[in-house]
Write an enzyme that holds these catalytic residues in place. Structure first.
Site, PDB file in Angstrom:
ATOM      1  N   HIS A  92     -20.010  10.639  28.327  1.00  0.00           N
ATOM      2  CA  HIS A  92     -19.070   9.526  28.517  1.00  0.00           C
ATOM      3  C   HIS A  92     -19.874   8.236  28.595  1.00  0.00           C
ATOM      4  CE1 HIS A  92     -15.828   7.113  30.198  1.00  0.00           C
ATOM      5  NE2 HIS A  92     -15.033   8.025  29.685  1.00  0.00           N
ATOM      6  N   ASP A 117     -11.546  15.590  28.574  1.00  0.00           N
ATOM      7  CA  ASP A 117     -11.032  16.317  27.415  1.00  0.00           C
ATOM      8  C   ASP A 117     -11.550  17.745  27.317  1.00  0.00           C
ATOM      9  OD1 ASP A 117      -9.438  14.247  26.374  1.00  0.00           O
ATOM     10  OD2 ASP A 117     -11.245  13.224  25.718  1.00  0.00           O
TER      11      ASP A 117
HETATM   12  N1  CMC Z   1     -23.306  16.064  22.529  1.00  0.00           N
HETATM   13  C1  CMC Z   1     -24.610  15.922  22.243  1.00  0.00           C
HETATM   14  N2  CMC Z   1     -25.303  14.777  22.484  1.00  0.00           N
HETATM   15  C2  CMC Z   1     -24.628  13.762  23.045  1.00  0.00           C
HETATM   16  C3  CMC Z   1     -23.276  13.850  23.377  1.00  0.00           C
HETATM   17  C4  CMC Z   1     -22.609  15.075  23.094  1.00  0.00           C
HETATM   18  N3  CMC Z   1     -21.318  15.214  23.408  1.00  0.00           N
HETATM   19  N4  CMC Z   1     -22.864  12.686  23.922  1.00  0.00           N
HETATM   20  C5  CMC Z   1     -23.920  11.887  23.927  1.00  0.00           C
HETATM   21  N5  CMC Z   1     -24.992  12.530  23.411  1.00  0.00           N
HETATM   22  C6  CMC Z   1     -26.356  11.999  23.292  1.00  0.00           C
HETATM   23  C7  CMC Z   1     -26.439  11.029  22.119  1.00  0.00           C
HETATM   24  O1  CMC Z   1     -26.801  11.689  20.931  1.00  0.00           O
HETATM   25  C8  CMC Z   1     -27.479  10.072  22.609  1.00  0.00           C
HETATM   26  O2  CMC Z   1     -28.761  10.604  22.392  1.00  0.00           O
HETATM   27  P1  CMC Z   1     -29.966   9.628  21.922  1.00  0.00           P
HETATM   28  O3  CMC Z   1     -30.012   8.533  22.965  1.00  0.00           O
HETATM   29  O4  CMC Z   1     -31.144  10.527  21.903  1.00  0.00           O
HETATM   30  O5  CMC Z   1     -29.555   9.120  20.563  1.00  0.00           O
HETATM   31  C9  CMC Z   1     -27.281  10.021  24.117  1.00  0.00           C
HETATM   32  O6  CMC Z   1     -26.634  11.239  24.464  1.00  0.00           O
HETATM   33  C10 CMC Z   1     -26.419   8.863  24.554  1.00  0.00           C
HETATM   34  O7  CMC Z   1     -25.199   8.954  23.849  1.00  0.00           O
HETATM   35  P2  CMC Z   1     -24.427   7.751  23.190  1.00  0.00           P
HETATM   36  O8  CMC Z   1     -23.540   8.261  22.086  1.00  0.00           O
HETATM   37  O9  CMC Z   1     -25.337   6.618  22.852  1.00  0.00           O
HETATM   38  O10 CMC Z   1     -23.556   7.301  24.393  1.00  0.00           O
HETATM   39  P3  CMC Z   1     -22.197   6.612  24.313  1.00  0.00           P
HETATM   40  O11 CMC Z   1     -21.984   6.046  25.637  1.00  0.00           O
HETATM   41  O12 CMC Z   1     -22.085   5.709  23.170  1.00  0.00           O
HETATM   42  O13 CMC Z   1     -21.230   7.883  23.998  1.00  0.00           O
HETATM   43  C11 CMC Z   1     -19.411   9.288  23.826  1.00  0.00           C
HETATM   44  C12 CMC Z   1     -20.141   8.267  24.688  1.00  0.00           C
HETATM   45  C13 CMC Z   1     -18.160   9.730  24.596  1.00  0.00           C
HETATM   46  C14 CMC Z   1     -18.979   8.661  22.504  1.00  0.00           C
HETATM   47  C15 CMC Z   1     -20.323  10.512  23.546  1.00  0.00           C
HETATM   48  O14 CMC Z   1     -20.751  11.080  24.752  1.00  0.00           O
HETATM   49  C16 CMC Z   1     -19.649  11.571  22.675  1.00  0.00           C
HETATM   50  O15 CMC Z   1     -19.665  11.451  21.453  1.00  0.00           O
HETATM   51  N6  CMC Z   1     -19.060  12.639  23.316  1.00  0.00           N
HETATM   52  C17 CMC Z   1     -18.296  13.633  22.555  1.00  0.00           C
HETATM   53  C18 CMC Z   1     -16.894  13.103  22.294  1.00  0.00           C
HETATM   54  C19 CMC Z   1     -16.036  13.118  23.528  1.00  0.00           C
HETATM   55  O16 CMC Z   1     -15.979  14.084  24.258  1.00  0.00           O
HETATM   56  N7  CMC Z   1     -15.298  12.013  23.733  1.00  0.00           N
HETATM   57  C20 CMC Z   1     -14.337  11.886  24.849  1.00  0.00           C
HETATM   58  C21 CMC Z   1     -14.748  10.861  25.854  1.00  0.00           C
HETATM   59  S1  CMC Z   1     -13.751  10.977  27.339  1.00  0.00           S
HETATM   60  C22 CMC Z   1     -12.165  10.473  26.814  1.00  0.00           C
HETATM   61  C23 CMC Z   1     -12.104   9.016  26.737  1.00  0.00           C
HETATM   62  O17 CMC Z   1     -11.947   8.374  27.774  1.00  0.00           O
HETATM   63  O18 CMC Z   1     -12.207   8.479  25.624  1.00  0.00           O
END
Ligand code: CMC
Length: 426
Positions: free
Chosen positions: A304, A361
């Site tokens: 998240h 989720d």
């Molecule tokens: N699986 C594997 N690696 C992950 C995941 C995941 N679910 N989420 C984050 N990472 C890694 C990502 O690859 C990154 O690694 P690096 O820094 O080495 O490149 C690191 O963790 C930081 O992630 P980020 O994508 O830069 O962080 P963010 O804050 O932009 O992402 C997110 C948040 C929700 C988009 C992401 O965690 C994700 O894609 N999760 C899966 C989708 C999901 O479950 N979404 C629902 C969110 S809760 C409902 C809502 O409120 O929207």
């Protein structure tokens, strides 16, 4: 200026005010930065940008705290109903019994949708995603319910219409997609029971409204009701800042929520767990793929932007899943798979280092399956829950004396001035 930050650029120092929130969070007010220094700030994904001052929802991602209007979400999930929580979010305070009754009557009074809207549904291609349909139908509501005389009347009427009709539209969409008779809202039923009845009642088999499922749906929608400046709420605020009508702003929010990184994750989690199950249940392979930077696969329902600990909503959802499945004597192999996957991920160094925990989720789809909601409707369920949040955030921004049209800047890195070459000389 009591508290300020200093920025030094090319030998000159500028003071910028520091603003403190009611929970002690601090922000540098950079609104005069460009005027003073010629600089803008660059923050992709707005990860470190506060886009507004808000008094609706407090979220501490490090401690796992979530409160609506100051009230912990755990208390609301335990004691409140979705209707009462919606009232709280929109009006800022809990209703008295009389106010809540009046609000419920208003919701019932506005629950029907114009019969002509059914014709639209018939013309969407069969394979259309319910989120695309919902976004279009909510936008179309403006054509059926044109602007009212006074701003106050317009806001109050539109808010109740949206809260009540969006639920009817969602259930209607499901019935029509099945080719079944539409079930109308019933005046004698409260909000959540009414929705379940519209979804599952049928002329051949009357639906038994299960008390436990009504409670579970109330909790599900309370947990989704607001989440401060997330992607879809920001979309509602940004679109609304152009002074567009509320239906159009909410329609934009629905479109933004659809994405699998945001609200669409609840559908993506079930699809991921089903894929894992079908391919023999190899959870370690899923973990390996999620860690591989060359593989676009991510563990859906994990991670998240704000929570760096266990999402407090996910904790409640997980408990609720266990309870509902046990009560209804349902055995869902995906719940066991999800729990196993969670255990492996929480003990994995990569997930620990990146602070990746289950989000709301991860377990919500399993609960929706137990209710009988089809997978492609999961994000619609999220949207109905998030509606009070979108409305209250839209209302707050519309009433804000410091209101401004949303218009971020950019850092241009494209070609510098380039000569136009006529087509026959290229
Ligand atoms: N699986 C594997 N690696 C992950 C995941 C995941 N679910 N989420 C984050 N990472 C890694 C990502 O690859 C990154 O690694 P690096 O820094 O080495 O490149 C690191 O963790 C930081 O992630 P980020 O994508 O830069 O962080 P963010 O804050 O932009 O992402 C997110 C948040 C929700 C988009 C992401 O965690 C994700 O894609 N999760 C899966 C989708 C999901 O479950 N979404 C629902 C969110 S809760 C409902 C809502 O409120 O929207």
């Amino acid at each position: 200026m009591d508290d300020y930050a200093e920025i030094t650029y090319k030998g000159k120092t500028y003071k910028l005010p520091v603003v403190e929130g009611s929970e002690g969070e601090k922000a540098i007010d950079i609104s005069t930065l460009r005027q003073k220094t010629g600089l803008i700030t660059l923050d992709p994904g707005f990860a470190n940008t506060g886009s507004c001052i808000s008094s609706i929802t407090y979220l501490d991602g490090e401690k796992g705290i979530l409160r609506y209007r100051g009230i912990p979400v755990e208390d609301l999930a335990r004691h409140s109903t979705f209707t009462e929580t919606a009232y709280l979010l929109i009006n800022g305070v809990l209703p008295t019994r009389e106010e809540l009754n009046r609000f419920s009557v208003l919701l019932n009074d506005n629950s029907l949708v114009h019969e002509d809207m059914q014709i639209f549904y018939q013309n969407f291609p069969r394979a259309s995603h319910p989120m695309g349909i919902l976004s279009s139908m909510v936008n179309a509501l403006r054509s059926f319910y044109p602007e009212l005389q006074t701003v106050e009347e317009e806001i109050n009427k539109t808010v109740t219409r949206l809260l009540s009709k969006m639920r009817t539209l969602a259930a209607m969409s499901y019935k029509i997609s099945m080719g079944h008779k539409v079930i109308y809202p019933r005046y004698d039923l409260p909000y959540c029971a009414n929705f379940l009845n519209m979804m599952f009642d049928s002329p051949v088999k009357p639906y038994h409204i299960h008390k436990e499922l009504v409670k579970a749906l109330n909790v599900f929608w309370i947990l989704h009701a607001d989440h401060e400046q997330n992607c879809s709420t920001s979309a509602v605020r940004v679109v609304g800042s152009g002074r567009v009508n509320l239906y159009a702003a909410i329609s934009a929010g629905i479109a933004a929520l659809w994405g699998p990184l945001h609200g669409g994750a609840n559908q993506a989690v079930i699809e991921m767990l089903s894929d894992i199950e079908k391919s023999g249940g190899n959870l370690n392979n899923a973990i390996k793929r999620a860690k591989d930077k060359n593989d676009p696969f991510r563990l859906m329902g994990f991670g998240h932007r704000i929570y760096k600990t266990y999402d407090p909503r996910a904790k409640i959802m997980k408990k609720m899943c266990d309870k509902i499945l046990k009560k209804l004597k349902i055995k869902d192999p995906l719940l066991d798979l999800a729990k196993e996957l969670e255990d492996i991920a929480l003990n994995d160094d990569y997930f620990k280092e990146c602070n990746l925990y289950p989000n709301i989720d991860f377990y919500s789809g399993i609960m929706l399956r137990a209710m009988g909601i089809p997978t492609n409707m999961f994000t619609v369920m999220f949207a109905i829950g998030r509606l009070p949040g979108w409305i209250s955030q839209w209302k707050e921004s519309a009433d804000d004396p410091a209101w401004k049209l949303s218009r971020p800047r950019q850092l241009y890195m494209g070609p510098t001035k380039t000569e136009f070459i006529p087509i026959d000389k290229r």
